[in-house]
Design a protein around this motif. Structure first.
Motif, PDB file in Angstrom:
ATOM      1  N   VAL A 185      29.403  29.679  36.445  1.00  0.00           N
ATOM      2  CA  VAL A 185      30.770  30.188  36.383  1.00  0.00           C
ATOM      3  C   VAL A 185      30.733  31.704  36.264  1.00  0.00           C
ATOM      4  N   CYS A 186      31.395  32.376  37.194  1.00  0.00           N
ATOM      5  CA  CYS A 186      31.445  33.834  37.200  1.00  0.00           C
ATOM      6  C   CYS A 186      32.840  34.293  36.817  1.00  0.00           C
ATOM      7  N   GLY A 205      20.048  18.284  41.783  1.00  0.00           N
ATOM      8  CA  GLY A 205      20.901  17.158  41.426  1.00  0.00           C
ATOM      9  C   GLY A 205      22.311  17.533  41.015  1.00  0.00           C
ATOM     10  N   CYS A 206      22.628  18.836  40.964  1.00  0.00           N
ATOM     11  CA  CYS A 206      23.968  19.313  40.600  1.00  0.00           C
ATOM     12  C   CYS A 206      24.623  19.922  41.840  1.00  0.00           C
ATOM     13  N   PRO A 207      25.947  19.912  41.923  1.00  0.00           N
ATOM     14  CA  PRO A 207      26.618  20.497  43.087  1.00  0.00           C
ATOM     15  C   PRO A 207      26.174  21.942  43.308  1.00  0.00           C
ATOM     16  N   PRO A 208      25.694  22.275  44.501  1.00  0.00           N
ATOM     17  CA  PRO A 208      25.167  23.620  44.771  1.00  0.00           C
ATOM     18  C   PRO A 208      26.271  24.628  45.081  1.00  0.00           C
ATOM     19  N   GLN A 209      27.134  24.868  44.119  1.00  0.00           N
ATOM     20  CA  GLN A 209      28.250  25.786  44.295  1.00  0.00           C
ATOM     21  C   GLN A 209      28.471  26.588  43.016  1.00  0.00           C
ATOM     22  N   LEU A 210      29.284  27.632  43.130  1.00  0.00           N
ATOM     23  CA  LEU A 210      29.652  28.405  41.948  1.00  0.00           C
ATOM     24  C   LEU A 210      31.165  28.393  41.790  1.00  0.00           C
ATOM     25  N   LEU A 211      31.621  28.693  40.581  1.00  0.00           N
ATOM     26  CA  LEU A 211      33.040  28.800  40.278  1.00  0.00           C
ATOM     27  C   LEU A 211      33.322  30.253  39.918  1.00  0.00           C
ATOM     28  N   TRP A 212      34.412  30.783  40.457  1.00  0.00           N
ATOM     29  CA  TRP A 212      34.746  32.191  40.246  1.00  0.00           C
ATOM     30  C   TRP A 212      36.143  32.274  39.655  1.00  0.00           C
ATOM     31  N   ILE A 213      36.240  32.987  38.538  1.00  0.00           N
ATOM     32  CA  ILE A 213      37.516  33.161  37.846  1.00  0.00           C
ATOM     33  C   ILE A 213      37.819  34.660  37.778  1.00  0.00           C
ATOM     34  N   THR A 214      39.000  35.051  38.215  1.00  0.00           N
ATOM     35  CA  THR A 214      39.370  36.462  38.225  1.00  0.00           C
ATOM     36  C   THR A 214      40.685  36.690  37.492  1.00  0.00           C
ATOM     37  N   SER A 215      40.664  37.639  36.557  1.00  0.00           N
ATOM     38  CA  SER A 215      41.887  38.053  35.890  1.00  0.00           C
ATOM     39  C   SER A 215      42.536  39.169  36.703  1.00  0.00           C
ATOM     40  N   PHE A 216      43.807  38.978  37.054  1.00  0.00           N
ATOM     41  CA  PHE A 216      44.516  39.950  37.886  1.00  0.00           C
ATOM     42  C   PHE A 216      45.295  40.980  37.062  1.00  0.00           C
ATOM     43  N   ALA A 217      45.034  41.053  35.762  1.00  0.00           N
ATOM     44  CA  ALA A 217      45.685  42.066  34.941  1.00  0.00           C
ATOM     45  C   ALA A 217      45.373  43.449  35.502  1.00  0.00           C
ATOM     46  N   GLN A 218      46.370  44.281  35.618  1.00  0.00           N
ATOM     47  CA  GLN A 218      46.288  45.633  36.178  1.00  0.00           C
ATOM     48  C   GLN A 218      45.994  45.647  37.675  1.00  0.00           C
ATOM     49  N   PHE A 219      46.257  44.532  38.348  1.00  0.00           N
ATOM     50  CA  PHE A 219      46.227  44.517  39.804  1.00  0.00           C
ATOM     51  C   PHE A 219      47.384  45.385  40.300  1.00  0.00           C
ATOM     52  N   GLY A 220      47.073  46.410  41.116  1.00  0.00           N
ATOM     53  CA  GLY A 220      48.110  47.359  41.525  1.00  0.00           C
ATOM     54  C   GLY A 220      48.270  47.464  43.022  1.00  0.00           C
ATOM     55  N   LEU A 256      35.225  26.575  43.333  1.00  0.00           N
ATOM     56  CA  LEU A 256      36.556  26.775  42.774  1.00  0.00           C
ATOM     57  C   LEU A 256      36.783  28.271  42.596  1.00  0.00           C
ATOM     58  N   PHE A 257      38.003  28.718  42.899  1.00  0.00           N
ATOM     59  CA  PHE A 257      38.378  30.101  42.635  1.00  0.00           C
ATOM     60  C   PHE A 257      39.701  30.077  41.877  1.00  0.00           C
ATOM     61  N   LEU A 258      39.673  30.582  40.642  1.00  0.00           N
ATOM     62  CA  LEU A 258      40.864  30.599  39.805  1.00  0.00           C
ATOM     63  C   LEU A 258      41.435  32.007  39.730  1.00  0.00           C
ATOM     64  N   CYS A 259      42.679  32.178  40.134  1.00  0.00           N
ATOM     65  CA  CYS A 259      43.375  33.456  40.050  1.00  0.00           C
ATOM     66  C   CYS A 259      44.231  33.447  38.786  1.00  0.00           C
ATOM     67  N   ILE A 260      43.882  34.272  37.815  1.00  0.00           N
ATOM     68  CA  ILE A 260      44.558  34.271  36.517  1.00  0.00           C
ATOM     69  C   ILE A 260      45.605  35.375  36.454  1.00  0.00           C
ATOM     70  N   ASP A 261      46.823  34.983  36.128  1.00  0.00           N
ATOM     71  CA  ASP A 261      47.930  35.939  35.935  1.00  0.00           C
ATOM     72  C   ASP A 261      48.112  36.865  37.147  1.00  0.00           C
ATOM     73  N   ALA A 262      48.063  36.284  38.330  1.00  0.00           N
ATOM     74  CA  ALA A 262      48.264  37.077  39.547  1.00  0.00           C
ATOM     75  C   ALA A 262      49.730  37.497  39.665  1.00  0.00           C
ATOM     76  N   PRO A 263      49.995  38.781  39.924  1.00  0.00           N
ATOM     77  CA  PRO A 263      51.380  39.245  40.047  1.00  0.00           C
ATOM     78  C   PRO A 263      52.000  38.775  41.363  1.00  0.00           C
ATOM     79  N   ARG A 264      53.310  38.915  41.448  1.00  0.00           N
ATOM     80  CA  ARG A 264      54.011  38.465  42.652  1.00  0.00           C
ATOM     81  C   ARG A 264      53.553  39.220  43.892  1.00  0.00           C
ATOM     82  N   MET A 265      53.191  40.493  43.713  1.00  0.00           N
ATOM     83  CA  MET A 265      52.787  41.284  44.878  1.00  0.00           C
ATOM     84  C   MET A 265      51.530  40.729  45.552  1.00  0.00           C
ATOM     85  N   PHE A 266      50.737  39.945  44.796  1.00  0.00           N
ATOM     86  CA  PHE A 266      49.522  39.382  45.382  1.00  0.00           C
ATOM     87  C   PHE A 266      49.846  38.329  46.438  1.00  0.00           C
TER      88      PHE A 266
END
Length: 336
Positions: free
Chosen positions: A196-197, A230-245, A271-281
């Motif tokens: 998880v990144c 034996g585990c799914p060969p993928q990564l999960l990425w989580i990004t906080s969009f605070a101060q996205f301008g 999986l890619f999780l976008c956290i608190d993404a503003p409307r402009m995104f």
């Protein structure tokens, strides 16, 4: 002056002791959900060794302050040791180049055909090792529905790019000068032992398309070392969009990310999780979504953690254990 010096020394020792106690108390939070001491120790080791934001500064031979570690594609000794401890704790094995990924006979034949087709293309030792890794070829086959001809074209394009960038030993020089040049940290594993990144716009000072490509490429290359048999060969990425301008609305960010995940690192994103993404995104997402494969687009989710942290926690627990869920919620709170 002598008494003052002694008093200051005592105060510093006391401060160090208080810091150590607080640190130990924080680390003990890992001992939940029935985790053994070894499992908790492994989680903490992974989180600490991959956190380039908290490395202490040191001066190099030219007198410049360095952070000790930056965003890079290769593992450091501390990171390798942490991964070994994690695999020991959960009785896992490193994902080898010869892993078959439960392919059926038809899929396995396609894998062999693709390797025979691309092996002559590989030039350097790094490239030859890369094409011998079933993980790399399997990703391209799955993204092209096991069409060997289409997969070969994609692999050839990727090899040409790798010759230009040399991602095998890529690093960001800016991160050595300033740990906040970019924020891209592995913070643990999900319930399926996928890495998880976590990244944050707020804690990334150098948010240019060029730097983002370097940072993301380093993350994807490093993730390969963190996968388990034996585990799914993928990564999960989580990004906080605070101060996205407005500057971050540059379409190159979206286009570069799409190229990376579609053409050069297909099937790596679980999986890619976008956290608190503003409307402009939403305008960026409208540009990106049609360019993505349906499977990839379906892996992207939006979560408003600030407005409803209780609902956010409930959703996060679907993928992560309590320790990582609470750690992520703390990160969201700090970033907001």
């Amino acid at each position: 002056l002598h008494n003052l010096s002694q008093a200051c020394g005592s105060f510093l020792l006391m401060a160090d002791a208080i810091t150590e106690v607080a640190h130990e108390a924080t680390e003990n939070l890992g001992c939940r959900e029935g985790k053994s001491p070894l499992e908790s120790e492994a989680i903490i080791a992974v989180r600490k060794s991959f956190n380039h934001l908290e490395y202490k500064n040191w001066k190099d031979s030219e007198g410049k302050f360095r952070t000790g570690v930056g965003i890079a594609s290769e593992l450091t000794e501390d990171q390798s040791a942490a991964l070994s401890l994690y695999r020991e704790a959960w009785a896992l094995k490193h994902l080898t180049h010869g892993d078959k990924f439960d392919l059926n006979d038809t899929e396995l034949a396609a894998l062999h055909s693709l390797r025979d087709a691309v092996t002559p293309i590989a030039e350097s030792d790094d490239e030859k090792e890369w094409v011998l890794d079933n993980f790399n070829l399997m990703r391209f086959l799955r993204s092209r529905d096991f069409d060997v001809g289409s997969a070969k074209t994609s692999v050839q394009t990727t090899l040409e790019r790798r010759r230009q960038l040399n991602p095998y030993r890529m690093s960001c020089p800016g991160c050595l000068d300033d740990p906040h040049c970019g924020d891209l940290r592995f913070v643990g594993y999900d319930r399926l032992h996928r890495p998880v990144c976590y990244s944050s716009f707020k804690r990334s000072k150098n948010r240019t398309p060029e730097k983002t490509v370097v940072h993301t490429t380093c993350m994807l290359e490093k993730a390969r070392h963190m996968l388990h048999h034996g585990c799914p060969p993928q990564l999960l990425w989580i990004t906080s969009f605070a101060q996205f301008g407005f500057y971050d609305l540059n379409p190159r960010f979206a286009l570069d990310a799409t190229r990376l995940f579609t053409f050069h690192y297909p099937e790596m994103l679980g999986l890619f999780l976008c956290i608190d993404a503003p409307r402009m995104f939403s305008s960026v997402w409208k540009v990106c979504k049609p360019l993505l494969h349906e499977r990839t687009a379906a892996k992207i989710h939006f979560l408003d953690a600030h407005t409803d942290p209780t609902a956010a926690r409930k959703l996060l627990l679907q993928w992560f254990d309590e320790d990582l869920t609470d750690h992520l919620l703390t990160e969201f709170s700090v970033d907001y």
